[in-house]
Design a protein around this motif. Structure first.
Motif, PDB file in Angstrom:
ATOM      1  N   ASP A  44       0.807  -1.217   0.000  1.00 13.14           N
ATOM      2  CA  ASP A  44       0.000   0.000   0.000  1.00 13.14           C
ATOM      3  C   ASP A  44       0.841   1.268   0.000  1.00 13.14           C
ATOM      4  N   MET A  49      -8.571   8.951   0.330  1.00 13.98           N
ATOM      5  CA  MET A  49      -7.708   7.827   0.672  1.00 13.98           C
ATOM      6  C   MET A  49      -8.500   6.574   1.020  1.00 13.98           C
ATOM      7  N   SER A  50      -9.601   6.720   1.750  1.00 14.54           N
ATOM      8  CA  SER A  50     -10.396   5.546   2.133  1.00 14.54           C
ATOM      9  C   SER A  50     -10.968   4.843   0.908  1.00 14.54           C
ATOM     10  N   LEU A  51     -11.522   5.614  -0.034  1.00 23.93           N
ATOM     11  CA  LEU A  51     -12.060   5.008  -1.255  1.00 23.93           C
ATOM     12  C   LEU A  51     -10.950   4.440  -2.126  1.00 23.93           C
ATOM     13  N   GLU A  52      -9.781   5.063  -2.101  1.00 24.26           N
ATOM     14  CA  GLU A  52      -8.659   4.548  -2.881  1.00 24.26           C
ATOM     15  C   GLU A  52      -8.233   3.174  -2.362  1.00 24.26           C
ATOM     16  N   TYR A  53      -8.216   3.007  -1.052  1.00 23.46           N
ATOM     17  CA  TYR A  53      -7.897   1.706  -0.469  1.00 23.46           C
ATOM     18  C   TYR A  53      -8.953   0.674  -0.843  1.00 23.46           C
ATOM     19  N   ILE A  54     -10.217   1.065  -0.751  1.00 20.75           N
ATOM     20  CA  ILE A  54     -11.294   0.137  -1.111  1.00 20.75           C
ATOM     21  C   ILE A  54     -11.181  -0.268  -2.567  1.00 20.75           C
TER      22      ILE A  54
END
Length: 465
Positions: free
Chosen positions: A67, A136-141
């Motif tokens: 990541d 960032m949260s949506l990118e991780y998802i």
């Protein structure tokens, strides 16, 4: 009266920025993004001499950095210039990963050390793109979804290659020889790693960084499997075929290593053909990929939604077929279970990959050693050996289905040969080629010895061989 020191400094700063603007318009200028701030020494032939610590970090990160790649991509999302060409006498601009400093490198005589820090200009379009990117949260998802979908597709590919080259079709591979069932998939995955993970990875990243992660970490990492390779060598050793087991490791390493070399060379040849045909990869057209890049919220969201739907279909179909075939104990039931548990293996390997290039302790010793990949491969090999021991002891059709499904899916995706061999190849081509063989010997030696303790010795003790 003479100029004051502050006036002189301001004047020099203006001249530096004017030189930068001039260099950006130079037809031979290139941009070198090394992912972090570092000093570059230039020889008269314009070759780059990177210090040993930097090289150690680079070879360890050659296969995957987990990541951490997302954080690096956020800092370089507006940069769409090709980095593939070596400098040929023109000036260069070196950017640090955070894009806070630019270093201008004109043609210089040997012995001059750079960089020269200059604040980069930032246009309104760049700021707009940054605001439109995924949080960032949506990118991780989105990344997790990509990894899951491509991981399942990798399991399908590995399963089909195993059947194609197995005894039921072509009869090339066998459980009782050094030509183990997963050898073809390890070779194919390593070959494609040369294409997608080495030569064309930057081009894929310029379209979508997350797509590059999905293809290399998700798909190629799941097409190949180290745990299956190690287990077949344990099956040979438990029956007393020690020489074959050792030769099997050497042959597997040799074929995978030359597969990635063949992949790199053929990919370079294909790139050369494309350049000769003037197909959008020529360095005179550096901004081509920006037109296709997933560089705004809407495009990223659309891609994530589509892949979420694909993932839902894959998991739904796999769950339905597993429920239907579970009682039969067929290889199909094992495959459907493997598809359900494959994403977990890919995700864990991706998170472990962030350890690559970090070294041990606060001082970061042994930074050249990819500890993330090592942990993933050794742990998967150990768990697979334990499940294989349990299979021999329990002797139940349902348990065999569960164990084989976990081995094929979760452990097959947790371990990887494509990333391992990319790191091995990078070390072999570095200034310290011996590191490649230390790394390979450590991975295979620790996994094999652990397998002997978990698999061979209990079976000998129970007389189950």
């Amino acid at each position: 009266m003479g100029k004051s020191a502050s006036q002189t400094q301001t004047h020099e700063s203006q001249l530096s920025n004017e030189k930068l603007v001039g260099l950006l318009g130079h037809p031979d200028f290139q941009l070198l993004d090394f992912g972090r701030k570092r000093s570059i020494s230039m020889s008269s032939a314009m070759s780059l001499h990177i210090d040993d610590d930097t090289e150690s970090e680079n070879v360890s990160e050659a296969g995957d950095i987990g990541d951490r790649a997302l954080h690096s991509a956020r800092h370089s999302s507006s940069t769409c210039l090709s980095l593939d060409h070596a400098m040929e006498g023109g000036p260069a601009v070196i950017l640090s990963a955070d894009l806070h400093k630019i270093s201008v490198v004109p043609p210089v005589r040997e012995g001059v050390i750079f960089p020269i820090p200059i604040d980069p200009p930032k246009g309104p379009e760049d700021e707009k793109q940054e605001k439109q990117g995924l949080p960032m949260s949506l990118e991780y998802i989105s990344c997790l979804v990509h990894l899951a979908v491509f991981g399942i597709l990798g399991v399908f590919t590995r399963y089909l290659l195993e059947k194609l080259f197995g005894a039921s079709v072509s009869g090339v591979t066998s459980n009782q020889t050094i030509v183990y069932p997963n050898l073809p998939s390890n070779m194919v995955g390593s070959f494609l790693m040369g294409w997608w993970g080495v030569v064309f990875k930057r081009d894929i990243s310029q379209v979508s960084d997350i797509l590059a992660v999905g293809l290399t970490t998700g798909y190629l990492g799941s097409v190949t499997t180290f745990s299956g390779w190690n287990q077949k060598m344990l099956d040979l050793s438990v029956n007393g075929h020690w020489v074959q087991a050792i030769v099997g490791f050497l042959v597997g390493l040799f074929l995978a290593a030359y597969s990635i070399i063949f992949g790199i060379e053929t990919a370079k040849g294909f790139r050369w053909i494309l350049k000769k045909l003037n197909i959008s990869m020529n360095k005179e057209e550096p901004n081509t990929y920006c037109n296709w890049r997933f560089n705004n919220f809407r495009r990223h969201l659309a891609a994530m939604v589509v892949l979420l739907l694909v993932l839902g279909v894959l998991l739904g179909v796999s769950g339905s077929l597993l429920k239907k075939e579970f009682g039969s104990g067929s290889s199909g039931a094992q495959l459907w279970l493997a598809c359900l548990v494959a994403p977990l293996g890919v995700w864990i390997r991706w998170f472990l990959a962030r350890l690559n290039g970090r070294g041990l302790g606060s001082s970061g010793i042994l930074r050249w050693f990819p500890f993330g990949t090592l942990i993933a491969n050794v742990s998967a090999a150990g768990i697979m050996a334990g499940l294989s021991t349990a299979e021999k002891s329990v002797n139940s059709m349902r348990f065999d289905t569960i164990a084989m499904g976990i081995q094929l899916g979760f452990l097959g995706c947790l371990s990887t040969v494509s990333t391992f061999i990319a790191e091995f190849n990078a070390m072999r081509e570095s200034n310290h080629p011996w590191r490649a063989y230390v790394y390979a010997s450590t991975t295979m030696g620790v996994s094999f010895i652990l397998g002997i303790l978990i698999y061979d010795i209990p079976l000998w003790a129970k007389g189950l061989t």
